[in-house]
Design an enzyme around this catalytic site. Structure first.
Site, PDB file in Angstrom:
ATOM      1  N   GLY A 147       0.830  -1.195   0.000  1.00  0.00           N
ATOM      2  CA  GLY A 147       0.000   0.000   0.000  1.00  0.00           C
ATOM      3  C   GLY A 147       0.870   1.252   0.000  1.00  0.00           C
ATOM      4  O   GLY A 147       2.067   1.198   0.316  1.00  0.00           O
ATOM      5  N   CYS A 148       0.261   2.379  -0.337  1.00  0.00           N
ATOM      6  CA  CYS A 148       1.028   3.629  -0.426  1.00  0.00           C
ATOM      7  C   CYS A 148       1.492   4.116   0.940  1.00  0.00           C
ATOM      8  O   CYS A 148       2.661   4.491   1.114  1.00  0.00           O
ATOM      9  CB  CYS A 148       0.219   4.706  -1.152  1.00  0.00           C
ATOM     10  SG  CYS A 148      -1.460   4.931  -0.552  1.00  0.00           S
ATOM     11  N   TYR A 149       0.604   4.101   1.945  1.00  0.00           N
ATOM     12  CA  TYR A 149       1.014   4.510   3.289  1.00  0.00           C
ATOM     13  C   TYR A 149       2.109   3.597   3.842  1.00  0.00           C
ATOM     14  O   TYR A 149       3.110   4.087   4.380  1.00  0.00           O
ATOM     15  CB  TYR A 149      -0.189   4.511   4.234  1.00  0.00           C
ATOM     16  CG  TYR A 149      -1.124   5.687   4.112  1.00  0.00           C
ATOM     17  CD1 TYR A 149      -0.667   6.999   4.249  1.00  0.00           C
ATOM     18  CD2 TYR A 149      -2.490   5.493   3.896  1.00  0.00           C
ATOM     19  CE1 TYR A 149      -1.538   8.079   4.155  1.00  0.00           C
ATOM     20  CE2 TYR A 149      -3.367   6.567   3.805  1.00  0.00           C
ATOM     21  CZ  TYR A 149      -2.894   7.859   3.936  1.00  0.00           C
ATOM     22  OH  TYR A 149      -3.757   8.929   3.853  1.00  0.00           O
ATOM     23  N   ALA A 152       5.550   4.426   2.104  1.00  0.00           N
ATOM     24  CA  ALA A 152       6.176   5.651   2.608  1.00  0.00           C
ATOM     25  C   ALA A 152       6.707   5.451   4.022  1.00  0.00           C
ATOM     26  O   ALA A 152       7.813   5.903   4.356  1.00  0.00           O
ATOM     27  CB  ALA A 152       5.175   6.801   2.562  1.00  0.00           C
TER      28      ALA A 152
END
Length: 344
Positions: A147-149, A152
């Site tokens: 996932g993007c979160y 990061a």
């Protein structure tokens, strides 16, 4: 190599088409979208006119035999089933849903609302964060694209977790995401009059990406490090900033050196001297990381920036494809950034 994209009309699917339009070592063989079945790519998305795949027609159903590798840009439960079907056909799959990211199958009912029926495939799936699991990805048939979160956050915390320099078994994460992270589905809070000039936190206590982060951190460190995660929506189309805070006995110079050494050979990680800015990352596969230390509180402050549709989804999926297929990892990913002029 022939490639299929299932769920090709969503934001991540369209971004995959854009990137693969430049990739000369694969051929986009099928694009699937029930909403636009029977329509040409250029008629649904005119910016693909005169491009390599402008005449591709959206199919309604997936051809399980037509391609060598499949990108799944679908909701979690449809992906759960399709990965199973493709696996039985011996196909390679890069799944952009969360259906195979978390090894503990008991998490899925609580955080995703469904029972995971295929624990044997869950064990075989490899978490697709190349900077951490590259060697496993090389041998994988099922890649669970992060996932993007979590991308990061994990990029920001990985060197510290790996080297065991976090003093307490807890990290605090505050993250900001562009609206595209919610997908193309119509929701009132994402309509222009609602979103413009607005920002807010959501699911601040029980966000579904939290167990994903904790699962990977435990795989790296062997420790149950808790993640205190708060996501926020900001009124931009795409982009993500994550601020990660943790206790440490290292000073700033030691932290910066730790991060530079860990990421020195990573082609898509840039250790920078100021906090990252979204406009520097739009359309790219880069992760920019800024490392600092607050001597007053004794806490490290690590800030990472990515494009949530790029390194947080589609370009990272292509990076994983390159690894799985034995291509140069950087193949057709270094020059895909979009000018910040396009996003005033």
């Amino acid at each position: 190599m022939k490639v299929s994209i299932v769920g090709a009309s969503g934001y991540t699917g369209v971004e995959l088409i854009r990137i693969l339009s430049f990739h000369k070592k694969v051929s986009l063989n099928q694009i699937v979208s029930r909403q636009f079945a029977g329509k040409r790519l250029r008629s649904v998305f005119p910016h693909f006119s005169k491009s390599r795949y402008e005449d591709l027609i959206f199919d309604e159903e997936v051809d399980l035999n037509s391609s060598d590798i499949y990108f799944l840009c679908l909701p979690h439960e449809p992906s759960l089933e399709l990965v199973k079907q493709l696996s039985e056909k011996g196909k390679k799959v890069i799944d952009l849903s969360a259906s195979y990211r978390i090894k503990n199958k008991n998490v899925y009912p609580e955080y995703y609302g469904f029972e995971h029926k295929y624990p044997e495939l869950l064990e075989k799936a490899v978490y697709g964060l190349p900077e951490i699991f590259r060697e496993k990805i090389k041998k994988a048939n099922i890649v669970a694209n992060p996932g993007c979160y979590p991308t990061a956050t994990l990029m920001a915390v990985y060197p510290a977790v790996k080297e065991g320099v976090i003093s307490e078994d807890k990290i605090v994460v505050n993250a900001l995401s562009g609206i595209s992270g919610a997908g193309r589905g119509l929701k009132q809070q994402f309509h222009y009059p609602e979103a413009f000039g607005n920002s807010y936190a959501y699911n601040p206590v029980k966000h579904r990406h939290t167990p994903e982060m904790e699962d990977v951190i435990k795989a790296i460190s062997g420790k149950d490090i808790k993640v205190r995660f708060t996501p926020h929506i900001i009124p931009v189309s795409r982009g993500m900033i994550a601020t990660v805070i943790f206790e440490t006995d290292l000073n700033k110079d030691q932290l910066v050196e730790l991060y530079r050494l860990e990421y020195r050979y990573e082609p898509f990680v840039r250790i920078i001297s100021r906090p990252p800015q979204i406009k520097d990352l739009i359309g790219s596969n880069f992760c920019d990381i800024y490392v600092d230390f607050d001597s007053k509180t004794g806490q490290a402050v690590v800030i990472s920036g990515i494009d949530n549709l790029g390194k947080g989804a589609s370009s990272q999926a292509v990076q994983n494809m390159n690894i799985v297929l034995g291509f140069n990892e950087e193949e057709y990913l270094k020059d895909i950034s979009l000018s910040s002029i396009l996003f005033p």
